[in-house]
Scaffold this active site. Structure first.
Site, PDB file in Angstrom:
ATOM      1  N   CYS A   1      16.088 -55.642  14.443  1.00 55.62           N
ATOM      2  CA  CYS A   1      15.879 -54.851  13.588  1.00 55.62           C
ATOM      3  C   CYS A   1      16.282 -53.277  14.123  1.00 55.62           C
ATOM      4  O   CYS A   1      17.334 -52.934  14.473  1.00 55.62           O
ATOM      5  CB  CYS A   1      14.486 -54.931  12.843  1.00 55.62           C
ATOM      6  SG  CYS A   1      14.783 -54.140  11.200  1.00 55.62           S
TER       7      CYS A   1
ATOM      8  N   HIS B   1      13.716 -59.942  11.588  1.00 53.74           N
ATOM      9  CA  HIS B   1      12.335 -60.406  12.443  1.00 53.74           C
ATOM     10  C   HIS B   1      12.100 -61.813  12.666  1.00 53.74           C
ATOM     11  O   HIS B   1      11.426 -62.443  11.911  1.00 53.74           O
ATOM     12  CB  HIS B   1      11.141 -59.455  11.814  1.00 53.74           C
ATOM     13  CG  HIS B   1      11.223 -58.150  11.654  1.00 53.74           C
ATOM     14  ND1 HIS B   1      10.786 -57.371  12.755  1.00 53.74           N
ATOM     15  CD2 HIS B   1      11.775 -57.381  10.901  1.00 53.74           C
ATOM     16  CE1 HIS B   1      10.964 -56.035  12.403  1.00 53.74           C
ATOM     17  NE2 HIS B   1      11.725 -55.943  11.314  1.00 53.74           N
TER      18      HIS B   1
ATOM     19  N   GLU C   1      10.397 -62.905  14.862  1.00 53.71           N
ATOM     20  CA  GLU C   1       9.162 -63.225  15.424  1.00 53.71           C
ATOM     21  C   GLU C   1       8.039 -62.972  14.388  1.00 53.71           C
ATOM     22  O   GLU C   1       6.848 -63.304  14.591  1.00 53.71           O
ATOM     23  CB  GLU C   1       8.789 -61.917  16.338  1.00 53.71           C
ATOM     24  CG  GLU C   1       8.326 -60.608  15.764  1.00 53.71           C
ATOM     25  CD  GLU C   1       9.842 -59.802  15.218  1.00 53.71           C
ATOM     26  OE1 GLU C   1      10.443 -60.280  15.428  1.00 53.71           O
ATOM     27  OE2 GLU C   1       9.326 -58.498  14.786  1.00 53.71           O
TER      28      GLU C   1
HETATM   29  N1  GLN Z   1      14.510 -48.974   9.116  1.00 56.30           N
HETATM   30  C1  GLN Z   1      13.940 -48.937  10.459  1.00 56.30           C
HETATM   31  C2  GLN Z   1      14.890 -48.073  11.031  1.00 56.30           C
HETATM   32  O1  GLN Z   1      15.933 -47.751  10.916  1.00 56.30           O
HETATM   33  C3  GLN Z   1      13.961 -50.488  11.003  1.00 56.30           C
HETATM   34  C4  GLN Z   1      13.166 -51.260  10.343  1.00 56.30           C
HETATM   35  C5  GLN Z   1      12.447 -52.306  11.294  1.00 56.30           C
HETATM   36  O2  GLN Z   1      12.793 -52.403  12.336  1.00 56.30           O
HETATM   37  N2  GLN Z   1      11.922 -53.486  10.486  1.00 56.30           N
HETATM   38  O3  GLN Z   1      14.652 -47.650  12.290  1.00 56.30           O
END
Ligand code: GLN
Length: 181
Positions: free
Chosen positions: A82, A162, A164
């Site tokens: 992410c 994610h 995890e």
């Molecule tokens: N929206 C976050 C970003 O742009 C990422 C979200 C996440 O890691 N769950 O950094």
């Protein structure tokens, strides 16, 4: 024993650490300037989810960004989830472009099963990015709602979701397997 450095300046660190330990490896949290000196000795890395802006700034301020990028460039395997995927792209370590928050706001969080090169993975999506372009060095590995959500470039894995936060250890196992080679 394999030791995985987990960038721990902000975001979802504990679940990664738990998953790595459950697979029999050791975790070294990287959260303070003093931790930078240990980075070159570590076998693999996780860049977790959270907020890519603050993680990037803190990693820079604490002197962690440069040793991390150098270790990954030298071949240490990495898993970016992410916000971690966003950082791999921004740091020039994954040949991809990403669009942040591309699946909508927090209320649009979703649980989904994605196919990663033939392996089904349980995935939690929380304000994740989409991969909008894949350059010649990277390979698209997984899709969700028509968008690329998983990429690989040698030992570097990036996902929009994610793993995890589910029980799915597929990507963490791949990270440890790469570290063992
Ligand atoms: N929206 C976050 C970003 O742009 C990422 C979200 C996440 O890691 N769950 O950094």
């Amino acid at each position: 024993m394999t030791t995985v450095g987990v960038l721990a300046v902000q975001g979802g660190v504990a679940e990664h650490a738990e998953m790595i330990e459950s697979l029999g490896a050791r975790v070294r949290l990287l959260r303070r300037p003093a931790d930078a000196a240990d980075v070159p000795a570590l076998d693999a890395f996780v860049l977790p989810g959270g907020e890519s802006g603050p993680i990037d700034r803190l990693a820079g301020m604490f002197g962690l960004r440069r040793p991390l990028a150098e270790a990954i460039e030298r071949g240490a395997p990495v898993l970016g989830t992410c916000a971690g995927l966003i950082l791999l792209s921004r740091w020039g370590l994954l040949d991809v472009s990403v669009e942040r928050n591309a699946f909508g706001p927090q209320v649009c969080s979703a649980h989904a099963r994605v196919d990663w090169e033939g392996t089904p993975i349980d995935a939690a999506f929380i304000r994740g990015p989409k991969v909008t372009e894949v350059g010649p060095l990277a390979v698209a590995c997984a899709w969700h709602e028509g968008a690329i959500v998983g990429v690989r470039q040698g030992n570097r894995l990036g996902c929009s979701f994610h793993p995890e936060l589910t029980e799915d250890t597929t990507l963490h196992r791949r990270l440890l397997e790469a570290a063992a080679q």
